[in-house]
Write an enzyme that holds these catalytic residues in place. Structure first.
Site, short mmCIF file in Angstrom:
data_model
loop_
_atom_site.label_atom_id
_atom_site.label_comp_id
_atom_site.label_asym_id
_atom_site.label_seq_id
_atom_site.Cartn_x
_atom_site.Cartn_y
_atom_site.Cartn_z
N HIS A 37 0.81 -1.16 -0.06
CA HIS A 37 -0.05 0.03 -0.14
C HIS A 37 0.79 1.25 0.01
O HIS A 37 0.47 2.50 0.58
CB HIS A 37 -0.74 0.05 1.29
CG HIS A 37 -1.80 -1.17 1.43
ND1 HIS A 37 -2.35 -1.55 2.62
CD2 HIS A 37 -2.17 -1.94 0.33
CE1 HIS A 37 -3.13 -2.65 2.19
NE2 HIS A 37 -3.20 -2.87 0.93
C1 LIG Z 1 -0.06 -7.99 -4.40
C2 LIG Z 1 -0.94 -6.88 -3.87
C3 LIG Z 1 -2.09 -6.84 -3.47
C4 LIG Z 1 -2.77 -5.55 -2.76
N1 LIG Z 1 -4.05 -5.80 -2.15
C5 LIG Z 1 -4.75 -5.04 -2.16
C6 LIG Z 1 -6.32 -4.96 -1.61
O1 LIG Z 1 -6.57 -6.46 -1.63
N2 LIG Z 1 -7.13 -4.04 -1.59
C7 LIG Z 1 -6.50 -2.80 -1.94
O2 LIG Z 1 -7.32 -1.84 -2.01
N3 LIG Z 1 -5.26 -2.73 -2.44
C8 LIG Z 1 -4.49 -3.59 -2.46
N4 LIG Z 1 -3.22 -3.38 -3.09
C9 LIG Z 1 -2.96 -2.12 -3.40
C10 LIG Z 1 -3.42 -1.60 -4.56
O3 LIG Z 1 -3.69 -2.41 -5.49
C11 LIG Z 1 -2.61 -0.39 -5.17
O4 LIG Z 1 -2.40 0.44 -4.24
C12 LIG Z 1 -3.35 0.33 -6.42
O5 LIG Z 1 -3.65 -0.51 -7.28
C13 LIG Z 1 -2.39 1.34 -7.01
O6 LIG Z 1 -2.66 1.86 -7.86
P1 LIG Z 1 -1.88 3.18 -8.79
O7 LIG Z 1 -2.91 3.33 -10.02
O8 LIG Z 1 -1.24 3.97 -7.95
O9 LIG Z 1 -0.75 2.00 -9.25
P2 LIG Z 1 -1.00 0.56 -10.11
O10 LIG Z 1 -2.14 -0.18 -10.14
O11 LIG Z 1 0.39 -0.10 -9.74
O12 LIG Z 1 -0.36 0.99 -11.67
C14 LIG Z 1 0.84 1.60 -12.20
C15 LIG Z 1 0.95 0.97 -13.78
O13 LIG Z 1 1.95 1.77 -14.30
C16 LIG Z 1 2.75 0.91 -15.19
N5 LIG Z 1 4.06 1.54 -15.37
C17 LIG Z 1 4.94 1.76 -14.44
N6 LIG Z 1 5.87 2.37 -14.97
C18 LIG Z 1 5.74 2.57 -16.26
C19 LIG Z 1 6.51 2.79 -17.34
N7 LIG Z 1 7.79 3.50 -16.99
N8 LIG Z 1 5.85 3.17 -18.55
C20 LIG Z 1 4.69 2.57 -18.65
N9 LIG Z 1 3.97 1.89 -17.73
C21 LIG Z 1 4.38 1.96 -16.45
C22 LIG Z 1 2.60 -0.32 -14.31
O14 LIG Z 1 3.18 -1.51 -15.06
C23 LIG Z 1 1.25 -0.33 -13.83
O15 LIG Z 1 0.46 -0.98 -14.59
C24 LIG Z 1 -2.39 -4.51 -3.49
C25 LIG Z 1 -1.39 -4.35 -4.17
C26 LIG Z 1 -0.75 -5.62 -4.52
C27 LIG Z 1 0.80 -5.22 -5.45
#
Ligand SMILES: Cc1cc2nc3c(=O)[nH]c(=O)nc-3n(C[C@H](O)[C@H](O)[C@H](O)COP(=O)(O)OP(=O)(O)OC[C@H]3O[C@@H](n4cnc5c(N)ncnc54)[C@H](O)[C@@H]3O)c2cc1C
Length: 543
Positions: free
Chosen positions: A478
């Site tokens: 998180h």
């Molecule tokens: C194993 C796991 C279990 C979790 N369980 C839960 C849960 O049960 N409930 C909950 O609420 N949260 C949970 N979380 C946390 C939650 O899923 C994340 O905090 C949330 O999805 C993050 O969203 P985001 O948009 O910030 O980033 P992300 O969803 O991580 O998206 C970032 C995206 O950017 C892409 N990216 C990165 N760098 C580049 C680049 N240079 N060029 C192009 N693309 C790039 C990545 O590939 C990814 O697809 C969990 C996370 C994980 C990893």
């Protein structure tokens, strides 16, 4: 749409990026390019909820970062995992749906001066994204793109935990997304008819047929391009060979970084926006010196508690051999059963001291137990029947950093988590363990739990408990805060209250990295709701 020029370029198709792609491409005049480093989300393991256990160690679908050893994690090198595909981390997460506490967002608005991010605005965004199976009651939303459902099955251990909590005066709460989170109950999940509701499924899929939205997978963004103090576009290359076939794409209006807490600061630093001295050390010309990029990293540090069960009721043997075959078959035929459920069953928001006005501790409980010796690298169940409870302070204060280690996007950034660095984080963790010991000693659980196997009855005083938590704990997935939102008066603010990167035009960040503090709970729902709110701001500014 094969053009090289777009109104908006969104970097990263994760929880936030998919929501923004959905909202910004609603207007056909907006040509939107969504660039994702990972592949399409075609593997069936993504959509079968329990499939994530197999995916999180697969480098095709999950980034594998190494977090540095330090006192807080018992001087171990940890593996931090993030989703790498359409849907990002929402495609491999545990599917717990938690909004956080209204006070978290009100604190941003009233204490930090971040206008427009209080509960009245963010609460409306949650309602707008939700299609909640428990119905609209004035707090939950229905009719939105994201299906949220209550846990469908009951388990004797989970029922007993709820009863034990009630015997201590902790309310039975099966929807912790109410205005008061306090209580313990079965959790709400992002699952619909036995299938994962990732951000890609809920938001991107319905928008994919729009002719003004182009989705480019398997493409890693190297850097943002500028002309003077104005953003002009991005440079990216194929993930398989990042430095071959490099191309540029032009953004007529804005580039929006949605690459997550670990990679948005990496992209900013690689682009020349970050701590000036650090950039110079890596030979990167400084476009804007911003000390806050990569700082303020906040993460939930989870302490494990494991139990041996007195009755053969655990799920430990359901994921191997013939039982696994049976469970997979049941899933294939009905989309029900153990493979259709989230990572945990029970979610609790508790108070480590009765006088607190809101919960300061979160727990997840499940009728299975993992082998603690391999927990960081491999999902292996204990041989005997067991259960686990994960315990962590809801709003950790300890802050770490993320800094590039080279000028190449192919090198993962250096993560220094710095957990358990404040007295309050340590105290809440220790008090949390003691609270769960009290809970599990209540009458409804006595016939079900034979003994605490970890940390175990010999671990008793505060220092011993902390030591066990440090050496065997795990990051909560998180992480937030590394491009934090703040006022101009805050020298570590990276984006302003409209999510615009300071001192440069045409560049925003919208993902978990913009949270100035951790919200009380899991971060997927907030990432999507904040992105919904961000879309309002972006569209307003365009008008
Ligand atoms: C194993 C796991 C279990 C979790 N369980 C839960 C849960 O049960 N409930 C909950 O609420 N949260 C949970 N979380 C946390 C939650 O899923 C994340 O905090 C949330 O999805 C993050 O969203 P985001 O948009 O910030 O980033 P992300 O969803 O991580 O998206 C970032 C995206 O950017 C892409 N990216 C990165 N760098 C580049 C680049 N240079 N060029 C192009 N693309 C790039 C990545 O590939 C990814 O697809 C969990 C996370 C994980 C990893």
């Amino acid at each position: 749409m094969g053009s090289d020029s777009y109104e908006y370029i969104i970097v990263g198709a994760g929880s936030a990026g998919c929501v923004l792609a959905y909202r910004l491409s609603e207007d056909p005049r907006n040509r939107v390019l969504l660039v994702e480093a990972g592949p399409e989300d075609t593997s069936p393991l993504i959509h079968m909820p329990k499939g994530f256990g197999a995916l999180i160690h697969d480098p095709k679908y999950a980034w594998q970062f190494e977090a540095q050893p330090h006192a807080g994690n018992g001087f171990r090198t940890e593996q931090w995992v993030r989703g790498k595909m359409l849907g990002g981390s929402s495609s491999i997460n545990g599917m717990t749906y938690v909004r956080g506490q209204p006070e978290d967002y009100d604190g941003w608005e009233h204490d930090l001066g971040l206008k427009g991010w209080g509960w009245s605005d963010v609460g409306n965004a949650f309602r707008a994204i939700e299609d909640h199976a428990m119905g609209d009651d004035g707090v939950r939303g229905v009719g939105g793109p994201l299906h949220v459902s209550p846990h469908p099955d009951r388990h004797p251990l989970s029922d007993a935990l709820i009863a034990a909590a009630e015997s201590m005066g902790i309310p039975h709460n099966n929807d912790q997304n109410r205005l008061d989170q306090f209580g313990l109950g079965y959790m709400c999940r992002t699952i619909k008819n036995g299938r994962r509701q990732s951000a890609a499924v809920a938001f991107l899929k319905p928008a994919r047929s729009r002719p003004n939205l182009r989705v480019m997978t398997d493409s890693i963004v190297h850097r943002v391009l500028f002309e003077g103090q104005r953003t002009r576009g991005i440079q990216c290359g194929p993930i398989a060979a990042p430095h071959e076939g490099v191309r540029t794409y032009r953004a007529e209006r804005e580039v929006i970084l949605c690459a997550g807490t670990l990679q948005s600061p990496q992209i900013l630093q690689l682009s020349g926006i970050g701590p000036a001295e650090h950039l110079k050390e890596h030979g990167i010309p400084v476009v804007v010196g911003l000390e806050g990029v990569g700082r303020n990293l906040r993460e939930h540090w989870c302490a494990w508690m494991n139990y041996r069960m007195a009755q053969p009721l655990s799920h430990n043997r359901q994921f191997s051999g013939l039982r696994l075959v049976k469970n997979l078959l049941q899933y294939a035929l009905t989309h029900k059963g153990i493979m259709a459920s989230s990572s945990h069953e029970i979610n609790g928001f508790l108070k480590t001291r009765p006088e607190l006005d809101r919960a300061d501790l979160q727990i997840h409980a499940s009728p299975y137990s993992l082998d603690m010796s391999t927990v960081a690298t491999k999902t292996r169940f204990e041989r005997f029947h067991g259960a686990n409870i994960l315990v962590y302070p809801t709003r950790p204060e300890s802050c770490g950093t993320i800094m590039i280690r080279s000028p190449s996007v192919a090198d993962t950034p250096l993560i220094s988590p710095n957990y358990l660095a404040t007295d309050n984080d340590c105290r809440t963790t220790v008090d949390g363990i003691r609270l769960i010991r009290h809970l599990t000693s209540q009458a409804p659980l006595r016939s079900l739990l034979a003994e605490e196997t970890f940390p175990g009855p010999l671990v008793n005083n505060d220092e011993e408990i902390l030591d066990a938590c440090r050496r065997h704990g795990q990051s909560g997935y998180h992480a937030v805060g590394t491009c934090k939102m703040g006022l101009d008066s805050d020298p570590f603010a990276v984006v302003d209250a409209r999510l615009r990167v300071r001192n440069i035009a045409g560049l925003r960040v919208m993902d978990c990295s913009i949270m100035p503090t951790t919200i009380s709970g899991n971060t997927n729902a907030p990432a999507m709701a904040l992105a919904w709110r961000a879309a309002d701001l972006i569209l307003q500014d365009a008008r």
